[in-house]
Scaffold this active site. Structure first.
Site, PDB file in Angstrom:
ATOM      1  N   GLY A 241       0.812  -1.218   0.000  1.00 22.15           N
ATOM      2  CA  GLY A 241       0.000   0.000   0.000  1.00 22.15           C
ATOM      3  C   GLY A 241       0.840   1.261   0.000  1.00 22.15           C
ATOM      4  N   GLU A 258      -6.939  -1.713   1.329  1.00 25.60           N
ATOM      5  CA  GLU A 258      -7.299  -2.607   2.431  1.00 25.60           C
ATOM      6  C   GLU A 258      -6.031  -3.380   2.740  1.00 25.60           C
ATOM      7  OE1 GLU A 258      -8.091  -5.364   4.588  1.00 25.60           O
ATOM      8  OE2 GLU A 258      -9.270  -6.345   3.021  1.00 25.60           O
ATOM      9  N   CYS A 292      -6.785 -11.056   6.958  1.00 18.50           N
ATOM     10  CA  CYS A 292      -6.349  -9.729   7.401  1.00 18.50           C
ATOM     11  C   CYS A 292      -7.041  -9.384   8.718  1.00 18.50           C
ATOM     12  CB  CYS A 292      -6.598  -8.689   6.331  1.00 18.50           C
ATOM     13  SG  CYS A 292      -8.265  -8.655   5.749  1.00 18.50           S
TER      14      CYS A 292
HETATM   15  C1  UN1 Z   1      -9.303 -10.516   4.249  1.00 17.50           C
HETATM   16  O1  UN1 Z   1      -8.695 -11.259   4.998  1.00 17.50           O
HETATM   17  O2  UN1 Z   1      -8.684  -9.887   3.330  1.00 17.50           O
HETATM   18  O3  UN1 Z   1     -14.022 -10.484   7.926  1.00 17.50           O
HETATM   19  C2  UN1 Z   1     -10.758 -10.312   4.272  1.00 17.50           C
HETATM   20  C3  UN1 Z   1     -13.469 -11.473   7.442  1.00 17.50           C
HETATM   21  C4  UN1 Z   1     -13.800 -11.832   6.016  1.00 17.50           C
HETATM   22  C5  UN1 Z   1     -12.958 -11.052   5.077  1.00 17.50           C
HETATM   23  C6  UN1 Z   1     -11.495 -11.080   5.326  1.00 17.50           C
HETATM   24  N1  UN1 Z   1     -15.186 -11.562   5.778  1.00 17.50           N
HETATM   25  O4  UN1 Z   1     -12.682 -12.169   8.063  1.00 17.50           O
END
Ligand code: UN1
Length: 503
Positions: A241, A258, A292
């Site tokens: 990023g 993100e 994430c």
């Molecule tokens: C991600 O890890 O990039 O909230 C997204 C969550 C999933 C999305 C994760 N709905 O863990």
């Protein structure tokens, strides 16, 4: 049947041509066994530029199709995804190593966002605004934006595309997707599924509305630098990023970033510990720690530490780790050796900072190129060293706290600001956590874990997480341009702010 053979069969069922899978130098492996699945041809930078030109032409036609009609295409995409959920979910499990319910869950997330976007296609509302001038009308209108570039990561190889694509398509944009080079097969499957929806939709859908560009980093750079790409939605590391953001800013393009998360949970004295235990286990060990939103830091109040942490350690020691395609294990493999090495490095550093480590060792499964690990729980004397960074692996750093104000400060004292949760039955604590001086994250939860968000909310986070929002709520606004329109239906020309200019 080998995994490679099963993959070829699944892709054929989903509509990906056999010829697309060989003859190139992008080697795709399954983390489940480490075996090669395909060797894909990569697009050249020049051809990627041409694909963007073609997608721009598609945008020019698509923006004129009425919103609810555009929604119909996304409705058909949702139908195709429902029809192919089993195959696509299985392919996600093969390509990423997710356990079956998570592979299928990812496809469900795609179906959900399609449903959401179909409704949205009739609700791209503008405003009527009070004007200070008589005989005037002021309003705000939302128009399609342009070509939307999507750069996605390996860990949600298909859902992240759908969050962006479903919204962008109903908003009247075209979508050019550069999937992770680690997971291009599921992207090709999505392209084929989308092609079926387009075919059923008929001639109102222009060609080249949502192409997939197979390639490495250089192709992502083409998307970032091409002036015809109005918005780039990029999911990945904060390091990525930091490169993408300034390049987009330089040409005044929009960015939805993100990036990394270093998500924490706080377990308060009044917490339901059984519930907290389950939520922590899924948040920290689920998807082998490769979300994430994975729970990476845990602050436990000193009064419940000795009740909770030994139980948690037991869960770490007993959780089943293994082949997600053949066993009912809860934890599948890491994506590759680099992820394993990163985990070992972080654990070593944690040890040097006084961490007491449970787990973390490699679990052999007979395949030298597959990296299974026992998730690691690390009791830390304080928040230092690797605890401050995101390591994309199943490591949970556990720390004891005594004072609520201090733990809120520690909670927020990291670079990332994606997801957070508190376990408490005390209203003052939970409300404070959600308040202006509580969690500084884009997602703040009470009595549920940090991961597994529903699509209806805006998804994303603050600080080094990048600030972008995808998926639900009003995230669609990033995919459209706003025009303020003032119409004079009087016979005079009054100027705003009482200015007079009589010629
Ligand atoms: C991600 O890890 O990039 O909230 C997204 C969550 C999933 C999305 C994760 N709905 O863990």
């Amino acid at each position: 049947m080998t995994i490679a053979k099963e993959t070829a069969e699944l892709l054929a069922k989903l509509g990906v041509a056999k010829e697309a899978l060989s003859g190139g130098d992008l080697v795709v492996r399954s983390p489940v066994t480490g075996e090669q699945l395909a060797a894909l041809k990569q697009i050249s930078a020049a051809d990627a530029g041409k694909a963007i030109d073609a997608a721009h032409e598609a945008f020019k036609a698509w923006r004129l199709v009425p919103g609810p009609k555009r929604g119909e295409l996304v409705r058909l995409l949702g139908e195709e995804l429902r029809a192919h959920k089993a195959e696509l979910g299985r392919l996600v499990s093969i390509e990423v190593g997710k356990i079956p319910s998570e592979g299928l869950g990812e496809v469900q997330e795609m179906i959900d966002i399609c449903d959401f976007a179909v409704g949205l296609s009739r609700q791209l509302y503008g405003l009527t605004i009070a004007t200070e001038r008589p005989g005037h009308r002021m309003m705000e209108t939302w128009h399609p934006l342009g070509v939307v570039g999507v750069i996605s990561a390996f860990n949600f190889p298909v859902a992240v595309w759908s969050w962006n694509a479903a919204l962008a398509l109903v908003c009247g944009d075209s979508v050019v997707w550069k999937p992770s080079e680690k997971t291009p097969l599921t992207a090709l499957a999505c392209e084929a599924i989308f092609a079926r929806a387009v075919k059923r939709f008929g001639t109102d859908a222009p060609a080249n509305l949502a192409p997939v560009l197979i390639g490495e980093r250089g192709i992502g750079e083409v998307l970032v630098d091409n002036p015809k790409v109005a918005l780039v939605s990029a999911t990945g590391s904060t390091r990525m990023g930091r490169e993408v953001g300034p390049r987009l800013a330089k040409r005044f393009a929009r960015a939805v970033l993100e990036l990394g998360g270093n998500n924490a949970g706080i377990v308060c004295p009044s917490a339901d510990l059984d519930m907290a235990l389950r939520a922590i286990a899924f948040g920290a060990m689920g998807t082998a720690g490769q979300r994430c939103t994975t729970l990476r830091r845990l602050f436990v109040h000193e009064s419940v530490y000795d009740q909770l942490v030994p139980r948690l350690k037991k869960a770490y020691e007993s959780v089943s780790v293994g082949n997600p395609l053949e066993t009912s294990s809860l934890v599948g493999p890491l994506i590759d050796k680099m992820a394993f090495d990163g985990m070992q490095k972080a654990l070593k550093e944690a040890g040097e900072h006084g961490g007491k480590i449970t787990g973390g060792a490699r679990v052999e499964n007979g395949h030298k190129d597959a990296y299974y690990v026992r998730p690691a729980l690390v009791e830390m004397p304080k928040q230092a060293g690797p605890v401050l960074e995101e390591t994309f692996a199943p490591i949970l750093y556990v720390m004891k706290y005594s004072d609520f104000d201090q733990v809120l400060d520690l909670h927020n004292a990291v670079g990332a600001g994606l997801s957070s949760s508190i376990f408490t039955r005390d209203l003052q604590e939970s409300e404070r956590f959600l308040s202006a001086d509580g969690s500084d994250c884009g997602i703040a939860n009470v009595n549920i874990g940090t991961s597994g968000a529903e699509i209806g909310g805006a998804f994303g986070g603050e600080k080094e997480t990048g600030g972008g929002r995808e998926s639900g709520s009003d995230a669609w606004k990033a995919y459209m341009r706003r025009a303020t329109n003032t119409v004079n239906y009087s016979k005079a020309l009054p100027l705003a702010q009482g200015v007079s200019f009589d010629i």
